[in-house]
Design a protein around this motif. Structure first.
Motif, PDB file in Angstrom:
ATOM      1  N   PRO A  67       0.845  -1.217   0.000  1.00 53.64           N
ATOM      2  CA  PRO A  67       0.000   0.000   0.000  1.00 53.64           C
ATOM      3  C   PRO A  67       0.866   1.247   0.000  1.00 53.64           C
ATOM      4  CG  PRO A  67       0.125  -0.891   2.211  1.00 53.64           C
ATOM      5  CD  PRO A  67       0.944  -1.819   1.344  1.00 53.64           C
ATOM      6  N   PHE A  68       1.640   1.434  -1.067  1.00 47.79           N
ATOM      7  CA  PHE A  68       2.655   2.489  -1.100  1.00 47.79           C
ATOM      8  C   PHE A  68       2.129   3.848  -0.643  1.00 47.79           C
ATOM      9  CE2 PHE A  68       4.281  -0.426  -4.470  1.00 47.79           C
ATOM     10  CZ  PHE A  68       5.487  -0.734  -3.882  1.00 47.79           C
ATOM     11  N   TYR A  98       4.110   3.727  -5.994  1.00 47.95           N
ATOM     12  CA  TYR A  98       5.010   4.525  -5.163  1.00 47.95           C
ATOM     13  C   TYR A  98       5.341   5.861  -5.806  1.00 47.95           C
ATOM     14  CZ  TYR A  98       8.559   2.375  -8.216  1.00 47.95           C
ATOM     15  OH  TYR A  98       9.287   1.924  -9.297  1.00 47.95           O
ATOM     16  N   HIS A  99       4.921   6.039  -7.084  1.00 46.89           N
ATOM     17  CA  HIS A  99       5.123   7.321  -7.768  1.00 46.89           C
ATOM     18  C   HIS A  99       4.083   7.417  -8.880  1.00 46.89           C
ATOM     19  CE1 HIS A  99       6.932  10.499 -10.251  1.00 46.89           C
ATOM     20  NE2 HIS A  99       7.568  10.869  -9.155  1.00 46.89           N
ATOM     21  N   PRO A 100       3.560   8.608  -9.159  1.00 48.76           N
ATOM     22  CA  PRO A 100       2.518   8.738 -10.187  1.00 48.76           C
ATOM     23  C   PRO A 100       2.939   8.232 -11.564  1.00 48.76           C
ATOM     24  CG  PRO A 100       2.683  10.750  -8.891  1.00 48.76           C
ATOM     25  CD  PRO A 100       3.820   9.880  -8.459  1.00 48.76           C
ATOM     26  N   GLU A 101       4.244   8.250 -11.874  1.00 46.63           N
ATOM     27  CA  GLU A 101       4.696   7.810 -13.193  1.00 46.63           C
ATOM     28  C   GLU A 101       4.676   6.285 -13.353  1.00 46.63           C
ATOM     29  OE1 GLU A 101       7.813  11.497 -14.077  1.00 46.63           O
ATOM     30  OE2 GLU A 101       8.573   9.571 -13.367  1.00 46.63           O
ATOM     31  N   GLU A 145      -2.841  -6.611 -18.490  1.00 51.83           N
ATOM     32  CA  GLU A 145      -3.965  -5.679 -18.402  1.00 51.83           C
ATOM     33  C   GLU A 145      -3.641  -4.603 -17.367  1.00 51.83           C
ATOM     34  OE1 GLU A 145      -8.608  -5.554 -16.852  1.00 51.83           O
ATOM     35  OE2 GLU A 145      -7.650  -7.488 -17.215  1.00 51.83           O
ATOM     36  N   GLU A 146      -3.657  -3.340 -17.810  1.00 53.87           N
ATOM     37  CA  GLU A 146      -3.358  -2.262 -16.859  1.00 53.87           C
ATOM     38  C   GLU A 146      -4.443  -2.184 -15.791  1.00 53.87           C
ATOM     39  OE1 GLU A 146      -1.997   2.416 -16.596  1.00 53.87           O
ATOM     40  OE2 GLU A 146      -2.568   1.589 -18.548  1.00 53.87           O
ATOM     41  N   ARG A 147      -4.000  -2.032 -14.558  1.00 51.40           N
ATOM     42  CA  ARG A 147      -4.924  -1.924 -13.422  1.00 51.40           C
ATOM     43  C   ARG A 147      -4.720  -0.569 -12.745  1.00 51.40           C
ATOM     44  NH1 ARG A 147      -7.268  -7.039 -11.494  1.00 51.40           N
ATOM     45  NH2 ARG A 147      -7.866  -5.742  -9.722  1.00 51.40           N
ATOM     46  N   LYS A 148      -5.801   0.111 -12.451  1.00 50.03           N
ATOM     47  CA  LYS A 148      -5.725   1.411 -11.788  1.00 50.03           C
ATOM     48  C   LYS A 148      -5.873   1.278 -10.275  1.00 50.03           C
ATOM     49  CE  LYS A 148      -5.674   3.732 -15.739  1.00 50.03           C
ATOM     50  NZ  LYS A 148      -4.506   4.491 -16.206  1.00 50.03           N
ATOM     51  N   ASP A 149      -6.215   0.062  -9.804  1.00 52.13           N
ATOM     52  CA  ASP A 149      -6.494  -0.114  -8.376  1.00 52.13           C
ATOM     53  C   ASP A 149      -5.320  -0.677  -7.598  1.00 52.13           C
ATOM     54  OD1 ASP A 149      -6.667  -2.530  -9.735  1.00 52.13           O
ATOM     55  OD2 ASP A 149      -8.238  -3.339  -8.436  1.00 52.13           O
ATOM     56  N   ILE A 150      -4.170  -0.823  -8.250  1.00 48.01           N
ATOM     57  CA  ILE A 150      -2.964  -1.302  -7.562  1.00 48.01           C
ATOM     58  C   ILE A 150      -2.162  -0.071  -7.109  1.00 48.01           C
ATOM     59  CG2 ILE A 150      -0.788  -2.556  -7.826  1.00 48.01           C
ATOM     60  CD1 ILE A 150      -2.215  -4.359  -9.867  1.00 48.01           C
ATOM     61  N   LEU A 184      -6.040 -16.647 -16.306  1.00 48.57           N
ATOM     62  CA  LEU A 184      -5.877 -16.734 -14.855  1.00 48.57           C
ATOM     63  C   LEU A 184      -4.747 -15.824 -14.388  1.00 48.57           C
ATOM     64  CD1 LEU A 184      -6.173 -20.616 -14.421  1.00 48.57           C
ATOM     65  CD2 LEU A 184      -7.962 -18.903 -14.039  1.00 48.57           C
ATOM     66  N   TYR A 185      -4.938 -15.246 -13.203  1.00 49.49           N
ATOM     67  CA  TYR A 185      -3.927 -14.359 -12.619  1.00 49.49           C
ATOM     68  C   TYR A 185      -2.583 -15.071 -12.491  1.00 49.49           C
ATOM     69  CZ  TYR A 185      -1.420 -12.078  -8.756  1.00 49.49           C
ATOM     70  OH  TYR A 185      -0.456 -11.494  -7.963  1.00 49.49           O
ATOM     71  N   LYS A 186      -1.536 -14.411 -12.974  1.00 47.65           N
ATOM     72  CA  LYS A 186      -0.187 -14.985 -12.963  1.00 47.65           C
ATOM     73  C   LYS A 186       0.788 -14.151 -12.135  1.00 47.65           C
ATOM     74  CE  LYS A 186       2.669 -18.133 -14.859  1.00 47.65           C
ATOM     75  NZ  LYS A 186       2.471 -19.580 -14.673  1.00 47.65           N
ATOM     76  N   ALA A 187       0.683 -12.819 -12.217  1.00 41.22           N
ATOM     77  CA  ALA A 187       1.641 -11.948 -11.516  1.00 41.22           C
ATOM     78  C   ALA A 187       1.144 -10.517 -11.562  1.00 41.22           C
ATOM     79  CB  ALA A 187       3.024 -12.045 -12.162  1.00 41.22           C
ATOM     80  N   VAL A 188       1.764  -9.671 -10.730  1.00 42.26           N
ATOM     81  CA  VAL A 188       1.603  -8.218 -10.820  1.00 42.26           C
ATOM     82  C   VAL A 188       2.892  -7.663 -11.420  1.00 42.26           C
ATOM     83  CG1 VAL A 188       1.473  -6.064  -9.489  1.00 42.26           C
ATOM     84  CG2 VAL A 188      -0.038  -7.986  -8.927  1.00 42.26           C
ATOM     85  N   LEU A 189       2.752  -6.701 -12.323  1.00 40.92           N
ATOM     86  CA  LEU A 189       3.912  -6.062 -12.928  1.00 40.92           C
ATOM     87  C   LEU A 189       3.836  -4.555 -12.732  1.00 40.92           C
ATOM     88  CD1 LEU A 189       6.463  -6.191 -14.805  1.00 40.92           C
ATOM     89  CD2 LEU A 189       4.888  -5.819 -16.717  1.00 40.92           C
ATOM     90  N   TYR A 190       4.926  -3.978 -12.194  1.00 44.06           N
ATOM     91  CA  TYR A 190       5.096  -2.526 -12.107  1.00 44.06           C
ATOM     92  C   TYR A 190       6.102  -2.115 -13.181  1.00 44.06           C
ATOM     93  CZ  TYR A 190       3.469  -3.223  -7.224  1.00 44.06           C
ATOM     94  OH  TYR A 190       2.784  -3.578  -6.102  1.00 44.06           O
ATOM     95  N   VAL A 191       5.829  -1.000 -13.867  1.00 40.11           N
ATOM     96  CA  VAL A 191       6.837  -0.443 -14.774  1.00 40.11           C
ATOM     97  C   VAL A 191       7.078   1.013 -14.397  1.00 40.11           C
ATOM     98  CG1 VAL A 191       6.329  -2.047 -16.658  1.00 40.11           C
ATOM     99  CG2 VAL A 191       5.151   0.148 -16.593  1.00 40.11           C
ATOM    100  N   ASP A 192       8.340   1.406 -14.368  1.00 44.25           N
ATOM    101  CA  ASP A 192       8.753   2.728 -13.894  1.00 44.25           C
ATOM    102  C   ASP A 192       9.872   3.185 -14.819  1.00 44.25           C
ATOM    103  OD1 ASP A 192       9.647   4.953 -12.563  1.00 44.25           O
ATOM    104  OD2 ASP A 192      10.188   3.923 -10.715  1.00 44.25           O
ATOM    105  N   TYR A 193       9.572   4.114 -15.734  1.00 47.23           N
ATOM    106  CA  TYR A 193      10.450   4.328 -16.877  1.00 47.23           C
ATOM    107  C   TYR A 193      11.310   5.594 -16.870  1.00 47.23           C
ATOM    108  CZ  TYR A 193       8.047   0.499 -19.334  1.00 47.23           C
ATOM    109  OH  TYR A 193       7.543  -0.717 -19.712  1.00 47.23           O
ATOM    110  N   PHE A 194      11.008   6.584 -16.041  1.00 42.91           N
ATOM    111  CA  PHE A 194      11.640   7.880 -16.249  1.00 42.91           C
ATOM    112  C   PHE A 194      12.570   8.282 -15.097  1.00 42.91           C
ATOM    113  CE2 PHE A 194       7.342   8.158 -18.293  1.00 42.91           C
ATOM    114  CZ  PHE A 194       7.809   7.903 -19.575  1.00 42.91           C
TER     115      PHE A 194
END
Length: 672
Positions: free
Chosen positions: A17-18, A386-389, A378-383, A400-410
């Motif tokens: 819950p960042f 830790y930063h808006p980007e 599938e992008e999720r808005k409810d996860i 079926l659910y396999k994993a959660v992925l975060y991407v942080d590019y900048f």
């Protein structure tokens, strides 16, 4: 005190819950959870029942889950979204965690139980993964000092605490030194040769700092384009000097003494545990097995690559000579390499960038993961983020659910340079439930500005594929125990999945699916795609010698710790055979060599080239059988899903049928 880190996370997929975590939550949470974990481990050690695989080895594998969670959250943020307060907390937390680890590894009652199970292993009916867990657990305790005397154990504990603190300080100094320098430019003519898109980036940086004109920094997306395109040689020299003096200028962020301290402590640790040196200690747990084998491997590559590298540099020198440069310097390399690349292949990073908008490249890697491994994103808005980007995705396999992925590019001020994959939760199975991983990909690409989206150089495209290769390794994990899951494999094996995925970036049919101009939608012309393919090995000799130089330096530090009197002299001596330009007495690599002095690559930097042999051999097999041959894919997917449950050479041989051959890399790199 209410502390979000001490309660169950009521979030999608139990993700951190960042947005609710406060900096002041960390230290008390660590202290509380460590007490709980210590009690859990003590319960295993003092169990009145006879030691068995289940009540000792397996119980220990699952112990400390909450501590693992908070550690992942805190230290990942210390890399991706740090600040002065988090860094101060890290300095307090690191020794506490090291002490906790030492207590476990030196718990005599616990080790007695582990040793008993290990000695009676023939009486158990264990599957292959359980056998691996038992062996790795026993060996891990021995390598952590379980067989030492009480006095020696205390000494080892002191060494480990000092190491954790000094390695952390090394990274903080490197980041601070990077942030500490900017070049403020007010004359447009000083930026001749630099493409408009990069100029806009520099202007945006200046604006953010309240300055007129343009600002260039030492962060990768700023520094590299300047060195590649700036016609002003004096400024290229100035920037290169600043970059080379990073943490090496005698100032408050200087890392030279820290290097000596870290190397000395590592050597003491190895010798205390009965090893000749730290490299021998580390390499016992690698595919390579010994420093001699690593040195032989690197020198074999050096012999093969040097003639090609010298030939490449001569071509650059000929170009530089036309501009009146009689003695070419290292700060000229990127500029003339780009000129030569444009001449030979009519390729220019800035001309290609409009065809590689970040969103389209990410879509391509998602689609490739789908075609190869049946994954969807599938992008999720409810996860929580830790930063808006940051963007968050649910990864599925067969719906079926396999994993959660975060991407942080900048890039940001609180984010270290480079690109990496990490995890917030490992995969494992417990109580009939397959707990799925939370994976993160972190990069430092140009931010969008105005109407222009984030556009990637082709090298950045391969970087994104590289990190997604690691991510897929984590996502596909399917093992019983968390400590041998996903990327928890031998260090010189871990780069195979990442470097393997890069190969697809050079496949013409695949490139056509996503190399589309961000404004017009036009597909990159076939002649450009063919030139990208042809340019794959451009400057391969130079790049190979550069990587070999890093590898040789790393091994030298950890086999000749007594010889380090002066960092610069030691570095020059041990990289001399790989140097293609005159050395500068004011610059050094080592003081910002974070992979080795902060990260986990100590005595392991060679693994990048080692893994290139693996990935070249593996991709050659895919090409032989058909890029999307279902049988080949199934065997490769099993290799990835197996994590560290088997010896990596066994996994590789099952996939390929034979051991990897260095000839595959030489053929790919040099055509012979």
């Amino acid at each position: 005190m209410d502390n979000i880190l001490l309660r169950p996370f009521k979030t999608a997929f139990d993700t951190p819950p960042f947005e609710q975590i406060k900096n002041e939550d960390y230290l008390p949470a660590f202290q509380e959870i460590i007490k709980k974990s210590e009690a859990e481990v003590e319960g295993i050690a003092m169990n009145p029942e006879p030691a068995t695989f289940i009540n000792t080895i397996e119980a220990l594998a699952y112990a400390g889950e909450d501590l693992e969670t908070i550690s992942h959250i805190f230290f990942n943020l210390n890399s991706a979204e740090t600040n002065d307060e988090i860094q101060r907390i890290a300095q307090k937390v690191s020794p506490i965690l090291t002490e906790y680890s030492s207590k476990i590894s030196q718990n005599e009652k616990l080790f007695e139980r582990i040793q008993k199970v290990y000695e009676e292993r023939e009486s158990y009916t264990l599957n292959e993964e359980q056998q691996t867990l038992l062996y790795e657990t026993y060996k891990g305790f021995v390598r952590s000092g379980a067989l030492l005397t009480p006095e020696e154990k205390e000494k080892l504990k002191e060494i480990n605490i000092a190491l954790s603190t000094k390695q952390l300080q090394f990274g903080e100094n490197t980041l601070a030194a990077t942030n500490d320098y900017i070049k403020h430019i007010t004359l447009k003519e000083d930026l001749n040769g630099i493409p408009e898109a990069v100029l806009s980036q520099y202007a945006e940086e200046a604006k953010e700092r309240g300055l007129e004109g343009w600002v260039v920094s030492l962060h990768y997306p700023s520094y590299v384009p300047f060195m590649t395109y700036a016609e002003n040689r004096t400024l290229r020299q100035e920037l290169a000097l600043a970059n080379g003096k990073k943490a090496f200028d005698g100032g408050q962020f200087d890392n030279q003494q820290l290097i000596k301290d870290i190397i000395k402590l590592r050597a003491q640790k190895a010798q205390l545990l009965g090893y000749e040196n730290f490299a021998t200690f580390v390499l016992e747990e690698r595919m390579a097995k010994s420093p001699k084998k690593v040195q032989h491997f690197l020198k074999e590559l050096l012999d093969k690559a040097t003639p090609h590298a010298l030939q490449e540099i001569e071509a650059l020198k000929a170009l530089a000579k036309k501009d009146g440069i009689e003695v070419m310097q290292s700060y000229d390399h990127a500029f003339y390499a780009e000129k030569l690349r444009k001449q030979k292949y009519d390729l220019n990073d800035e001309e290609l960038k409009p065809y590689f908008p970040l969103a389209k490249v990410q879509e391509a890697v998602f689609e490739l993961a789908g075609k190869l491994f049946g994954l969807t994103f599938e992008e999720r808005k409810d996860i929580p983020k830790y930063h808006p980007e940051v963007k968050t995705y649910e990864v599925q396999e067969n719906g079926l659910y396999k994993a959660v992925l975060y991407v942080d590019y900048f890039p940001r001020k609180g984010k270290r340079a480079g690109a990496w994959m990490t995890s917030y939760k490992n995969q494992y199975k417990k109580g009939g439930k397959n707990v799925r991983p939370h994976i993160s990909v972190v990069c430092n690409f140009n931010k969008p500005h105005g109407e222009i989206p984030s556009l990637l150089t082709f090298q950045e495209v391969t970087t994104l594929f590289h990190e997604f290769g690691h991510a897929i390794h984590g996502i596909l994990a399917n093992t019983q125990y968390p400590n041998i899951s996903g990327t928890s494999v031998k260090w010189d094996f871990v780069e195979l999945p990442s470097q393997f995925l890069e190969n697809f970036c050079y496949e013409a049919d695949f490139l056509r699916t996503f190399a589309h101009h961000y404004q017009t939608g036009e597909v990159l012309k076939d002649e450009k795609i063919q030139k990208i393919e042809a340019s794959k090995n451009f400057m391969q000799g130079y790049q190979t010698l550069r990587q070999i130089g890093f590898g040789l330096l790393d091994i030298a530090y950890h086999t000749h710790s007594d010889d380090i009197k002066d960092i610069k002299s030691f570095e020059d001596q041990n990289t001399q055979a790989t140097q293609l330009y005159p050395l500068n007495s004011e610059t050094a690599i080592s003081p910002s060599f974070s992979h080795v002095f902060q990260g986990g690559y100590a005595s392991g930097y060679y693994s990048y080239k080692w893994a290139e042999v693996l990935d070249a051999d593996a991709f050659a097999y895919f090409k032989e059988t058909g890029l999307f041959n279902p049988d080949t894919i199934a065997k490769y997917k099993l290799l990835l899903a197996s994590g560290g449950t088997k010896d990596p050479m066994e996994l590789y041989k099952y996939f390929r049928g034979t051991e990897p051959k260095i000839e595959s890399l030489l053929k790919r790199a040099f055509g012979s």
